[in-house]
Design a protein around this motif. Sequence first.
Motif, mmCIF file in Angstrom:
data_model
loop_
_atom_site.group_PDB
_atom_site.id
_atom_site.type_symbol
_atom_site.label_atom_id
_atom_site.label_comp_id
_atom_site.label_asym_id
_atom_site.label_seq_id
_atom_site.Cartn_x
_atom_site.Cartn_y
_atom_site.Cartn_z
ATOM 1 N N HIS A 94 0.858 -1.179 0.000
ATOM 2 C CA HIS A 94 0.000 0.000 0.000
ATOM 3 C C HIS A 94 0.900 1.236 0.000
ATOM 4 C CE1 HIS A 94 -3.666 -2.239 1.496
ATOM 5 N NE2 HIS A 94 -2.693 -3.117 1.673
ATOM 6 N N VAL A 95 0.682 2.147 -0.945
ATOM 7 C CA VAL A 95 1.503 3.352 -1.025
ATOM 8 C C VAL A 95 0.589 4.565 -0.999
ATOM 9 C CG1 VAL A 95 3.218 4.623 -2.380
ATOM 10 C CG2 VAL A 95 3.208 2.113 -2.421
ATOM 11 N N VAL A 96 0.921 5.519 -0.135
ATOM 12 C CA VAL A 96 0.186 6.780 -0.039
ATOM 13 C C VAL A 96 1.210 7.898 -0.125
ATOM 14 C CG1 VAL A 96 -1.253 8.234 1.430
ATOM 15 C CG2 VAL A 96 -1.641 5.762 1.367
ATOM 16 N N THR A 97 0.981 8.861 -1.001
ATOM 17 C CA THR A 97 1.869 10.002 -1.152
ATOM 18 C C THR A 97 1.302 11.149 -0.333
ATOM 19 O OG1 THR A 97 2.412 9.295 -3.373
ATOM 20 C CG2 THR A 97 2.944 11.559 -2.806
ATOM 21 N N GLU A 98 2.049 11.615 0.616
ATOM 22 C CA GLU A 98 1.633 12.751 1.443
ATOM 23 C C GLU A 98 1.693 14.023 0.614
ATOM 24 O OE1 GLU A 98 0.505 12.585 4.510
ATOM 25 O OE2 GLU A 98 0.955 10.483 4.868
ATOM 26 N N THR A 99 1.074 15.074 1.097
ATOM 27 C CA THR A 99 1.089 16.356 0.378
ATOM 28 C C THR A 99 2.502 16.899 0.241
ATOM 29 O OG1 THR A 99 0.622 17.489 2.449
ATOM 30 C CG2 THR A 99 -1.251 17.006 1.018
#
Length: 147
Positions: free
Chosen positions: A135-140
Amino acid sequence: MAIVGEEVKTTEGEVIGLFITGSIPRGVTPEAACDTIHDMGGLTYLCHPFDRRRASFSPDRVVELAPRLDLIETYNQWCSRDANRAAADICRELDKVAATGSDAHGPSELGSSWMEIEPYHDAADFLERMRHARHVVTETSGTRRRA
């Protein structure tokens, strides 16, 4: 391999059918939507279950629906941190497969979250490989974190 899917508004919240072969009736109970999806050989995916800005489920309802659920979305960029955390907690407690949504409503949101899985052959294989997906989430800020 393309996955045929549909997000359907039920009488309570939204359910996604993956690997489906037909339409899911709108406005049915979550149980009926899940049963229709499974009758087609598909997988049920409970998306943004605790997002209070949209139709959503109570934790008790998710527990009641658990036998009919295959995947639970544990990250959606449109949900609050608390809603995502609650979804991740209940997913873990119910031993369901976690999914990270890539819900984008405009070009600037594309690529902000995704999942990486090994190649799969069918719905059952997809579900098993999702259990071990990245699972990959790119922060702001542009840094990535595991969801």
